[in-house]
Design an enzyme around this catalytic site. Structure first.
Site, PDB file in Angstrom:
ATOM      1  N   ILE A   1       3.962 -72.805  35.179  1.00 32.22           N
ATOM      2  CA  ILE A   1       4.405 -73.418  36.423  1.00 32.22           C
ATOM      3  C   ILE A   1       5.517 -72.588  37.050  1.00 32.22           C
ATOM      4  O   ILE A   1       6.453 -72.175  36.351  1.00 32.22           O
ATOM      5  CB  ILE A   1       4.940 -74.853  36.161  1.00 32.22           C
ATOM      6  CG1 ILE A   1       3.908 -75.680  35.394  1.00 32.22           C
ATOM      7  CG2 ILE A   1       5.337 -75.534  37.454  1.00 32.22           C
ATOM      8  CD1 ILE A   1       4.487 -76.899  34.728  1.00 32.22           C
ATOM      9  N   CYS A   2       5.412 -72.332  38.344  1.00 34.39           N
ATOM     10  CA  CYS A   2       6.486 -71.643  39.048  1.00 34.39           C
ATOM     11  C   CYS A   2       7.360 -72.698  39.718  1.00 34.39           C
ATOM     12  O   CYS A   2       6.992 -73.249  40.750  1.00 34.39           O
ATOM     13  CB  CYS A   2       5.907 -70.689  40.098  1.00 34.39           C
ATOM     14  SG  CYS A   2       7.192 -69.853  41.032  1.00 34.39           S
TER      15      CYS A   2
END
Lengths: 151, 377
Positions: free
Chosen positions: A87-88
């Site tokens: 996840i960014c």
């Protein structure tokens, strides 16, 4: 293992169980209380509505000084989540603060599902498609939600 | 929660040096406003930042090592920007009353949080301390001022010596029981006491006794007998059980009285009854055979009877036939007598012939069944 667990992790776990966040479930493993099985319901009015996304969450040794490690286990079509489920999200990296908690981080991830940000992409191909043809990208996200998050 | 219970219920003693202020249990509900945003426990040695957020001193120090920002509002922050919190805040958290961490072991003390360390250091009877006599750990409440030992501990401390009650030599307490198993002066009984040898004496005399003890030689034989008897008893028991199942009446008689006289009397009574029943049975058998014979005779009679009845019906029919023919003949004769000329001779000729033909078989039947009078009717 349990005896070495910081008081803060115990308190957070107790509160997650006693007052769960709507649409978010986090349950620790019996044999490793730093490892959580998480599921997040896709937010309403998003392409992920109706889906239930499974994640894994691990609290590293120096938590809460360092952020928890979180990864999507369910396949998801999202510009800020890559093929491996990474996840960014700023608060999971440089913007982490020890005043944040498991519940606030999971809420941030739920919010990210409701507001994809193709200008700060992690999955480049998805982000590009999102920018070029948002309608088609949302349709694909819906399709993926149906096939992977609704079984 | 599963993780919290073993910590709270842990029965290991807590001392001043192993005290964890964050693991304390407060008597009053915890006020979230007095909790550190990082460790989520009530503030310990509170420190306030220039952006007026308050943390435990350890927590904010650790956070600043990772990132030079305030954990709450992310404003830039350095060590110099953090100072002791207002004394009011310190007092608020330090005066909260907590349970002694040795409550699970039995301590009932409650103290203001700032005093709990002193309680563990000097007062709490449930802190473990070193025994001055050995390396053992004992609880403080078990120490005595004069001898620094409790009687309880003295009676179990394995480092203290005690003397053998037989040979009066001194041994460490841990070895005394193994010494008594080999002490020459200890009183012991002969190995064969189980089969009746009455000898008992000091261990050093035992060897001489064994050489002369008749019981020792007989022991294997007696043991063998004993085991055989046991096996037989077992078998007997199972057989008895089977008999009981097969003869429930006998069980009753055994239970009520075990005397053989009564048993015999009852047996004789049963036997005579049985004899009676047997003779009755024989008589009944003879009667049944008799009845059988009678019945077969009856069956034969009945079948003969049936046959006779059939024949009677047939004969009756023949008689009727004859009667009608006779009537016809009589009529014919009357007509011939009264008639003047000659009526048709052809018709009378045929009827006479028919009558003669029908009489013949009747006669034959009469011959076949002799002695049947009714045929003549």
């Amino acid at each position: 293992m349990a005896s070495g667990l910081p008081k803060r992790i115990i308190k957070e776990t107790e509160r997650l169980v006693a007052e769960p966040v709507p649409g978010i479930h986090a349950v620790p493993h019996e044999d490793n209380l730093r490892y959580f099985d998480v599921s997040i319901h896709g937010p309403a009015q998003s392409p992920y509505e109706g889906g239930i996304f499974r994640l894994e969450l691990f609290l590293p040794e120096d938590y809460p000084m360092t952020p928890p490690k979180i990864r999507f286990l369910t396949k998801i079509y999202h510009p800020n989540i890559d093929r491996l489920g990474r996840i960014c999200l700023d608060v999971l990296k440089g913007n982490w603060s020890p005043a944040l908690q498991i519940r606030t981080i999971l809420l941030s991830i739920q919010a990210l599902l409701g507001a994809p940000n193709p200008d700060d992409p992690l999955a480049n191909d998805v982000a590009q498609r999102w920018k070029e043809d948002e309608k088609a990208a949302i349709a694909t996200a819906r399709e993926w939600t149906r096939t992977h998050a609704m079984t | 929660m599963a993780g919290s219970s073993p910590m709270i219920m842990s029965s290991t003693s807590v001392s001043a040096s192993s005290l964890d202020l964050r693991a304390l249990t407060y008597l009053t509900p915890v006020d979230e406003n007095l909790c550190c945003p990082i460790c989520r426990s009530l503030l310990i040695d509170p420190q306030t930042t220039k952006c007026r957020h308050t943390f435990c001193s350890n927590c904010i120090a650790g956070a600043l090592e990772i990132s030079p920002t305030c954990p709450v509002d992310r404003n830039p922050l350095e060590r110099g920007d953090v100072s002791a919190a207002p004394i009011m805040i310190s007092n608020l958290v330090n005066d909260l009353v907590v349970l002694c961490p040795n409550t699970p072991l039995g301590c009932t003390a409650t103290r203001a949080r700032s005093l709990i360390e002193g309680h563990l250091k000097d007062e709490c009877g449930f802190v473990t301390v070193d025994c001055p006599g050995c390396e053992d750990k004992i609880l403080r409440r078990d120490l005595r001022e004069e001898c620094m030992h409790t009687e309880d501990h003295e009676s179990i401390c394995p480092q203290l010596t005690s003397s053998c009650q037989h040979c009066s030599s001194e041994f460490p307490r841990s070895e005394i029981s193994s010494h008594e198993l080999t002490c020459d002066e200890a009183i012991m009984v002969c190995d064969a006491c189980s089969v009746g040898c009455p000898w008992s004496g000091r261990r050093r005399e035992a060897t001489a006794h064994v050489l002369s003890c008749a019981f020792t030689y007989l022991r294997p034989l007696l043991h063998e007998h004993a085991s055989r008897i046991a096996a037989l008893e077992l078998e007997n028991k199972s057989l008895k059980k089977r008999i009981d199942i097969l003869m429930p009446t006998r069980r009753d008689s055994e239970r009520s009285e075990n005397s053989s006289g009564l048993l015999d009397e009852q047996t004789i009574q049963i036997l005579t009854e049985q004899e009676h029943i047997r003779s009755d049975l024989e008589r009944l058998f003879a009667a049944v055979a008799d009845m059988d014979m009678k019945q077969s005779l009856l069956t034969i009679h009945m079948s003969e009877n049936m046959r006779t009845r059939e024949e009677i019906t047939m004969i009756g029919a023949a008689v009727n036939n004859l009667r009608s023919q006779l009537l016809g003949l009589q009529l014919l004769t009357l007509r011939q007598q009264s008639g003047a000329g000659s009526p048709s001779s052809g018709s009378s000729g045929t009827s006479t012939r028919a009558a003669v033909g029908s009489i013949l078989p009747v006669r034959r039947m009469n011959e076949a069944i002799p002695g049947n009078d009714r045929v003549k009717l």
